[in-house]
Design a protein around this motif. Structure first.
Motif, PDB file in Angstrom:
ATOM      1  N   GLU A 189       7.438 -10.413  10.814  1.00  0.00           N
ATOM      2  CA  GLU A 189       7.379 -11.013   9.490  1.00  0.00           C
ATOM      3  C   GLU A 189       6.209 -10.466   8.666  1.00  0.00           C
ATOM      4  O   GLU A 189       6.386  -9.928   7.567  1.00  0.00           O
ATOM      5  CB  GLU A 189       7.266 -12.529   9.635  1.00  0.00           C
ATOM      6  CG  GLU A 189       7.700 -13.272   8.404  1.00  0.00           C
ATOM      7  CD  GLU A 189       7.619 -14.781   8.635  1.00  0.00           C
ATOM      8  OE1 GLU A 189       7.134 -15.478   7.734  1.00  0.00           O
ATOM      9  OE2 GLU A 189       7.996 -15.236   9.734  1.00  0.00           O
ATOM     10  N   GLN A 190       5.005 -10.610   9.232  1.00  0.00           N
ATOM     11  CA  GLN A 190       3.807 -10.121   8.539  1.00  0.00           C
ATOM     12  C   GLN A 190       3.881  -8.611   8.319  1.00  0.00           C
ATOM     13  O   GLN A 190       3.462  -8.103   7.286  1.00  0.00           O
ATOM     14  CB  GLN A 190       2.551 -10.452   9.372  1.00  0.00           C
ATOM     15  CG  GLN A 190       2.123 -11.904   9.289  1.00  0.00           C
ATOM     16  CD  GLN A 190       1.808 -12.316   7.861  1.00  0.00           C
ATOM     17  OE1 GLN A 190       1.182 -11.579   7.112  1.00  0.00           O
ATOM     18  NE2 GLN A 190       2.282 -13.496   7.481  1.00  0.00           N
ATOM     19  N   GLY A 191       4.393  -7.921   9.347  1.00  0.00           N
ATOM     20  CA  GLY A 191       4.450  -6.458   9.304  1.00  0.00           C
ATOM     21  C   GLY A 191       5.303  -5.958   8.155  1.00  0.00           C
ATOM     22  O   GLY A 191       4.898  -5.070   7.401  1.00  0.00           O
ATOM     23  N   MET A 192       6.504  -6.529   8.015  1.00  0.00           N
ATOM     24  CA  MET A 192       7.385  -6.065   6.936  1.00  0.00           C
ATOM     25  C   MET A 192       6.833  -6.471   5.570  1.00  0.00           C
ATOM     26  O   MET A 192       6.939  -5.720   4.610  1.00  0.00           O
ATOM     27  CB  MET A 192       8.812  -6.593   7.151  1.00  0.00           C
ATOM     28  CG  MET A 192       9.860  -5.975   6.244  1.00  0.00           C
ATOM     29  SD  MET A 192       9.774  -4.158   6.017  1.00  0.00           S
ATOM     30  CE  MET A 192      10.380  -3.512   7.570  1.00  0.00           C
ATOM     31  N   LYS A 193       6.200  -7.636   5.530  1.00  0.00           N
ATOM     32  CA  LYS A 193       5.576  -8.067   4.280  1.00  0.00           C
ATOM     33  C   LYS A 193       4.495  -7.060   3.856  1.00  0.00           C
ATOM     34  O   LYS A 193       4.398  -6.675   2.687  1.00  0.00           O
ATOM     35  CB  LYS A 193       4.940  -9.457   4.503  1.00  0.00           C
ATOM     36  CG  LYS A 193       5.062 -10.388   3.312  1.00  0.00           C
ATOM     37  CD  LYS A 193       4.763 -11.807   3.724  1.00  0.00           C
ATOM     38  CE  LYS A 193       3.469 -12.314   3.127  1.00  0.00           C
ATOM     39  NZ  LYS A 193       3.109 -13.646   3.606  1.00  0.00           N
ATOM     40  N   PHE A 194       3.739  -6.619   4.845  1.00  0.00           N
ATOM     41  CA  PHE A 194       2.686  -5.643   4.595  1.00  0.00           C
ATOM     42  C   PHE A 194       3.279  -4.318   4.091  1.00  0.00           C
ATOM     43  O   PHE A 194       2.810  -3.761   3.097  1.00  0.00           O
ATOM     44  CB  PHE A 194       1.869  -5.418   5.874  1.00  0.00           C
ATOM     45  CG  PHE A 194       0.842  -4.331   5.746  1.00  0.00           C
ATOM     46  CD1 PHE A 194      -0.345  -4.554   5.061  1.00  0.00           C
ATOM     47  CD2 PHE A 194       1.058  -3.083   6.320  1.00  0.00           C
ATOM     48  CE1 PHE A 194      -1.297  -3.551   4.944  1.00  0.00           C
ATOM     49  CE2 PHE A 194       0.111  -2.072   6.199  1.00  0.00           C
ATOM     50  CZ  PHE A 194      -1.062  -2.309   5.515  1.00  0.00           C
TER      51      PHE A 194
END
Lengths: 122, 302
Positions: B263-268
């Motif tokens: 989740e955080q990774g794709m948001k980044f």
């Protein structure tokens, strides 16, 4: 394969980087699940990973032994100082490479599953 | 770096191509020496030895590499950190005998992992604030070598090439006029297959995967991508592939996004205009950034 001047050619070169020296070899086309063995920039042969066997090849320092066992291949013995090649261990997946840099021996697994790719990441 | 580099060149003159690749490999070897901490004489070793004591003067190139690495850490909010060395060493991925370090040891050494404690001082002096801190360029050296290798090829008139440094690659030009380079992304569960492919378009592609370096102990798989905050394996993903202009950046960000998780990774990735990426989760789900849609082709059934 003959190369004439002006022909558009593809050259694939492999380098094993470790702390010792810089080798490179010209690679050949790949098909099937085999290991391609090269020594001192020359093609030594192509061997099936399905047949357990020991291949010995000569490099500038002496003989490097390559072992094929149960669909995997490794550099089993080599006359180099640091034995980085032996520590690389068994390889079996298409495109994977192991090399004894000081003795200029490179083994590369070819394979049919990476068809059409010019390079693979990961 | 413990990595094999592979150069593919499409060029009309074989002698010219050979000369260029020779020079590129020389450059890669030079970067190996520059970034390695194996040699007792390397600048990195000297910085590490002087940790907690002195500021050590380094070459401008290494100083810039450190600056860039710190910038990456800031950008990725500490999910990428070259001071992971102290913890990375505990896991001994290079050794034949694999042991899982004691939790107390990891906790005791964790304060040594913090890029904010790399002090870049005047006249290219570098100081590590705490004794025992250790810089490990593992997550950027390959990418940097790929970038520099490509620069050298260009300098020697090579317009069409792929330089692959074991998971980090950069391509320039095309395979033949009108035919782009085809780049495969390795399947994390079936490493003899590719899971996806895309065209190489003068860009860098790097993959971090849990299958690349690991050992199994008591039924648990321990891979090499460590979370700098916990000192333990990053969880939840199988692989992250990042596309960027520079291989060094792609390399570092693949590691960072792996640590961030799905989740955080794709948001980044979406928040960074210069990045695109594909995340493959532990349960096999594929998450693709918007800029890659239509550019990437998946080769498995689902």
């Amino acid at each position: 394969m003959t190369i004439t001047k002006g022909d558009k050619i593809l050259i694939a070169i492999v380098l094993a980087v470790n702390l010792l020296s810089i080798p490179f070899i010209f690679a050949v086309q790949k098909e099937g699940v085999d290991v391609i063995v090269e020594a001192d920039n020359k093609l030594i042969g192509k061997y099936s990973l399905k047949k357990n066997q020991l291949i010995s090849t000569l490099g500038p320092l002496g003989i490097t032994d390559i072992e094929i066992k149960d669909g995997q291949v490794r550099i089993a013995q080599s006359p180099c100082l640091h034995k980085v090649c032996i520590k690389m261990g068994w390889i079996k997946h298409s495109g994977k490479i192991a090399a004894c840099v000081p003795n200029k021996v490179v083994i590369r697994v070819s394979g049919e599953n990476l068809n059409g790719m010019d390079a693979v990441v990961g | 770096m413990g990595t094999l580099f592979d150069i593919t060149v499409s060029h009309p003159d074989v002698e010219e191509a050979r000369k260029a690749t020779d020079k590129a490999f020389d450059e890669i070897q030079r970067i190996e020496w520059l970034t390695s901490n194996f040699s007792s004489k390397s600048e990195i070793t000297k910085i590490n030895q002087n940790a907690g004591k002195l500021a050590y003067p380094v070459s401008e190139e290494l100083y810039i590499l450190l600056q860039k690495s710190i910038q990456y850490s800031q950008l990725a909010n500490g999910t990428f950190d070259i001071t992971i060395g102290a913890i990375q060493d505990l896991w001994k991925f290079e050794n034949e005998i694999r042991t899982v370090p004691a939790t107390e040891t990891i906790i005791r050494l964790l304060p040594l992992v913090d890029f904010r404690n790399i002090l870049l001082e005047e006249n290219h002096h570098v100081r590590l604030k705490i004794e025992g801190m250790k810089i490990d360029f593992g997550a950027v050296a390959k990418g940097y070598a790929v970038d520099r290798g490509i620069d050298v090829l260009k300098k020697y008139n090579i317009d069409n090439a792929i330089l692959n440094g074991g998971g980090d690659l950069k391509s320039i030009g095309e395979k033949s006029p009108g035919v782009p380079w085809k780049i495969g992304v390795r399947h994390p569960c079936k490493p003899s297959d590719v899971i996806a492919s895309l065209d190489g378009k003068n860009n860098a592609i790097a993959t971090s995967g849990d299958y690349q370096k690991y050992f199994v102990k008591d039924g648990i798989r321990y891979h090499h991508i460590l979370n700098p905050v916990t000192g333990m394996q990053a969880q939840g993903l199988q692989s992250v592939t990042i596309i960027a202009k520079e291989a060094m950046f792609a390399d570092a960000m693949a590691t960072a996004v792996f640590v961030m998780g799905a989740e955080q990774g794709m948001k980044f990735v979406k928040s960074q205009s210069q990045l695109e990426g594909v995340i493959i989760t532990a349960d096999g789900k594929k998450i693709v950034s918007s800029g890659l849609k239509g550019e990437i082709e998946f080769h498995d059934d689902n």
